[in-house]
Enzyme design. Structure first.
Site, PDB file in Angstrom:
ATOM      1  N   GLU A  47     -16.093  12.030  44.900  1.00  0.00           N
ATOM      2  CA  GLU A  47     -14.981  11.333  44.917  1.00  0.00           C
ATOM      3  C   GLU A  47     -14.930  10.568  46.215  1.00  0.00           C
ATOM      4  O   GLU A  47     -15.279  11.065  47.217  1.00  0.00           O
ATOM      5  CB  GLU A  47     -13.572  11.965  44.934  1.00  0.00           C
ATOM      6  CG  GLU A  47     -12.416  11.496  45.080  1.00  0.00           C
ATOM      7  CD  GLU A  47     -11.215  12.234  45.153  1.00  0.00           C
ATOM      8  OE1 GLU A  47     -10.204  11.945  44.948  1.00  0.00           O
ATOM      9  OE2 GLU A  47     -11.352  13.630  44.978  1.00  0.00           O
ATOM     10  N   LYS A 116      -7.802   7.142  39.719  1.00  0.00           N
ATOM     11  CA  LYS A 116      -7.394   8.243  39.642  1.00  0.00           C
ATOM     12  C   LYS A 116      -5.946   8.434  39.244  1.00  0.00           C
ATOM     13  O   LYS A 116      -5.038   7.623  39.743  1.00  0.00           O
ATOM     14  CB  LYS A 116      -7.766   8.979  40.984  1.00  0.00           C
ATOM     15  CG  LYS A 116      -7.045  10.587  41.140  1.00  0.00           C
ATOM     16  CD  LYS A 116      -7.688  11.046  42.789  1.00  0.00           C
ATOM     17  CE  LYS A 116      -7.429  12.532  42.575  1.00  0.00           C
ATOM     18  NZ  LYS A 116      -7.785  12.981  44.148  1.00  0.00           N
ATOM     19  N   CYS A 172     -11.009  14.263  40.391  1.00  0.00           N
ATOM     20  CA  CYS A 172     -10.658  15.456  41.145  1.00  0.00           C
ATOM     21  C   CYS A 172      -9.375  16.061  40.483  1.00  0.00           C
ATOM     22  O   CYS A 172      -9.439  16.876  39.742  1.00  0.00           O
ATOM     23  CB  CYS A 172     -10.439  15.093  42.454  1.00  0.00           C
ATOM     24  SG  CYS A 172     -10.342  16.512  43.696  1.00  0.00           S
TER      25      CYS A 172
END
Length: 675
Positions: A47, A116, A172
């Site tokens: 990330e 994200k 994540c």
């Protein structure tokens, strides 16, 4: 490997420096080139790897963000000559907001950008201070490095020239959400789920990540590849371990070295064919897609020409030679305990249901009857009834060896069962004479009738003994024999009152007997006999040996059981085509010094096979399994399923016509083999 539906996936932990975008860019390109040399198809970086993750308010510095876009442009240009699809972590601006993104790059083009969805903002995390979440970003476009490309969490990426290579991207925290975005991505068609992660390390967190990745790959019926940030990130308040892992249907294929100071490239070949087969045979997956996605298509498919390496690039994947045998060292005793006790519990319940009389079993001194006998002994122990309730009979025929008969007697004495012997030869001679068989006139004719007269008489005696002595007959035939039809139908070893071994293949029976010895399930005298039986060659002992011939060798006639069990597992469990089964078998068995052997597997029992040998016995398997033996399986007695690899009961895992032909499978194999 690409012909057989494999996709080479890698996670990368490159060197990095906080906010040093040029340094990070060059490190990313270095690892991309290294992945290209390894013929990687999909490369997943951590990330925010271009900017670094732990730079806090520096994410709002225009100089950093401009440098990131310049770096993306450079990496895209470099990717034109590289095979891998690159998943890059980058902070990107869009409509006055900043998003934590994954940039998907292939062959000089940006395929799309995924933001994200879930931003952690608790304990050490403050992502909402810098980023906007992407949960509602669907159907949009974004400008990156001078290009307008698809933007949103509704993107799937599919290679037009490599069937099965369809991937979804999340970042994540997304996998820590109650319903990760990748769940819907898988339900929409992605076979590979990729996670670009930073994820600082604390005690026990690596196990948590493994648990999440494993469960997500299993629940989503997919592969899951996870790449976490490593050394080079800021350690102002946290630390990093660079964890990388690749899972497929709950099985870990590869894991990176953690806390390494060197860049890590964790590579594994994902079997998209296996994934798609599992989805097709599990209606729950399709029902889940209907429930979660509804009837309308909610994902945009970004199709691209991948141009993979079509040559022979090997196979980077752990392939178990013995897929039915437990292989998790941390769970070895538990797995063997479960397998053994599934049989014990099945027989215990049947024993109680019959009124708890006697268990009648033919004991030959061979592997299968030995295993059935020790299972029966454990049933008696568990119920607190004497082992003398087991009535064991040796029934020597025309080719019974002294060694095997002696082992049968030694085992019955050691276990304390009621033992007896019935010589079937007089009855067999009478039957053969009544039939006018040449053997009755003194001719050495050892045909199928000669063999089955003996096999049938043994079963006939056992059933009548059970009538006489208030008992039921325990079948000893195993899963491998049922798959090959290596049993005598009806009044023969195909039939019993309860087939306790029918869900256990030959290779697992061998391993379970070794486990009972190693863990002291029985006393030393019993263990000594079990060890001797394990060393005995497989033989039906129905045809007498003369001075020039050895005793019947089952594996010389029908092939090695260890290969047949490999063929059976991949054919029955996943429906793989024969060419792929042969390809995998060759990679598993071609070199005795490579690949995975079961834990504590004897060194002197380790063998290798070349491709012609594998192809020969695979043809035998295909004919016997598909065209010859189904009628025997359609009429098998009750017996417990033991392995997730499946069982062959028509009331359980396997239903098939008894009059099918094997030509489709044979043709597919022959067309694919090297000339």
């Amino acid at each position: 490997m690409h012909r057989h539906g494999f996709v080479r996936v890698a996670t990368s932990t490159p060197n990095g420096r906080p906010a040093d975008v040029p340094f990070n860019r060059d490190a990313i390109i270095t690892e991309a080139r290294r992945a290209h040399q390894s013929s990687v198809d999909l490369l997943i970086y951590p990330e925010l790897c271009i900017s670094s993750y732990a730079i806090d308010d520096l994410h709002h510095q225009a100089a950093v963000l401009d440098a990131v876009e310049d770096a993306v442009a450079t990496i895209v240009a470099e990717s034109e000559a590289l095979t891998p699809v690159l998943l890059l972590g980058a902070p990107l601006r869009h409509k006055g907001r900043l998003y934590n993104c994954a940039v998907v790059v292939s062959r000089g083009a940006i395929l799309g950008v995924v933001p994200k969805a879930f931003l952690p903002n608790y304990r050490e995390y403050y992502e909402m201070r810098w980023f906007s979440h992407g949960r509602f970003r669907v159907g949009e476009e974004i400008e990156v490095a001078g290009r307008t490309v698809p933007f949103g969490i509704d993107l799937l990426f599919a290679a037009s020239d490599l069937p099965g290579f369809v991937f979804h991207v999340e970042i994540c925290e997304d996998v820590w959400a109650p319903i990760p975005p990748s769940s819907k991505g898988a339900l929409a068609g992605a076979t590979i789920l990729a996670n670009l992660s930073a994820s600082n390390i604390v005690i026990g967190k690596a196990d948590d990540r493994h648990s999440l990745c494993r469960s997500q790959s299993q629940r989503a019926v997919a592969a899951y590849a996870y790449s976490a940030a490593g050394p080079g990130e800021s350690t102002t308040d946290v630390a990093w371990d660079g964890q990388g892992a690749i899972y497929e249907l709950g099985d870990m294929l590869a894991e990176a070295e953690r806390f390494s100071l060197e860049p890590q490239l964790c590579i594994a070949d994902v079997d998209t064919g296996r994934i798609l087969s599992e989805r097709m045979s599990t209606p729950t997956f399709g029902d889940g897609a209907d429930f979660a996605l509804g009837e309308g298509e909610t994902f945009r498919w970004v199709r691209f020409e991948h141009r993979p390496t079509y040559g022979d690039i090997g196979l980077v994947r752990p392939i178990r030679r013995f897929p039915y045998v437990p292989n998790r060292e941390s769970h070895l005793d538990q797995d063997c305990y479960e397998a053994f006790n599934i049989q014990v519990e099945g027989l215990r319940r049947r024993y109680e249901a019959t009124g708890g009389g006697n268990m009648v079993i033919g004991v030959s001194g061979g592997l299968d009857s030995t295993h059935a006998l020790i299972v029966a002994a454990k049933v008696c122990d568990r119920l607190g009834v004497p082992r003398s309730n087991i009535l064991g009979f040796t029934m020597p025929g025309f080719a019974t060896g002294e060694a095997t008969k002696e082992n049968a007697w030694r085992l019955m004495r050691a276990l304390g069962v009621t033992a007896d012997e019935i010589d079937i030869r007089p009855a067999a001679r009478q039957m053969l004479a009544d039939m006018g068989h040449p053997f009755a006139g003194g001719e050495p004719v050892y045909d199928i009738t000669f063999e089955n007269v003996q096999a049938g008489l043994r079963t006939d005696y056992l059933f009548r003994l059970a009538n006489q002595r208030r008992g039921f007959v325990i079948g000893t035939g195993d899963l491998s024999e049922m798959a090959l039809g290596w049993c005598t139908y009806g009044v023969g070893d195909q039939m019993s009152h309860y087939a306790v071994n029918t869900g256990v293949p030959k290779t697992l029976i061998q391993y379970l007997i070794r486990w009972t010895i190693r863990t002291g399930q029985f006393d030393a005298a019993t263990a000594k006999v079990l060890d001797a039986i394990l060393a005995t060659k497989f033989s039906p002992e129905l045809v007498p040996a003369d001075e020039t011939e050895e005793l019947q060798d089952t594996e010389a006639k029908i092939g090695p059981y260890e290969l047949h069990d490999f063929f059976l597992f991949h054919t029955m469990r996943y429906g793989l085509p024969p060419s792929k089964v042969a390809f995998m078998a060759w990679h598993a068995w071609r070199n005795v010094d490579e690949g995975l052997w079961p834990i504590a597997f004897p060194l002197d029992a380790r063998r290798s096979y070349d491709l012609p040998t594998i192809a020969k016995w695979l043809e035998t398997f295909l004919w016997r399994f598909f065209a010859f033996s189904q009628f025997k399986r359609s009429a098998i007695p009750n017996g417990p399923k033991v392995s997730p690899g499946g069982a062959l009961s028509p009331r359980g895992d396997w239903r098939a016509p008894s009059d099918a032909v094997a030509q489709v499978w044979l043709d597919e194999l022959r067309a694919a083999l090297p000339k």
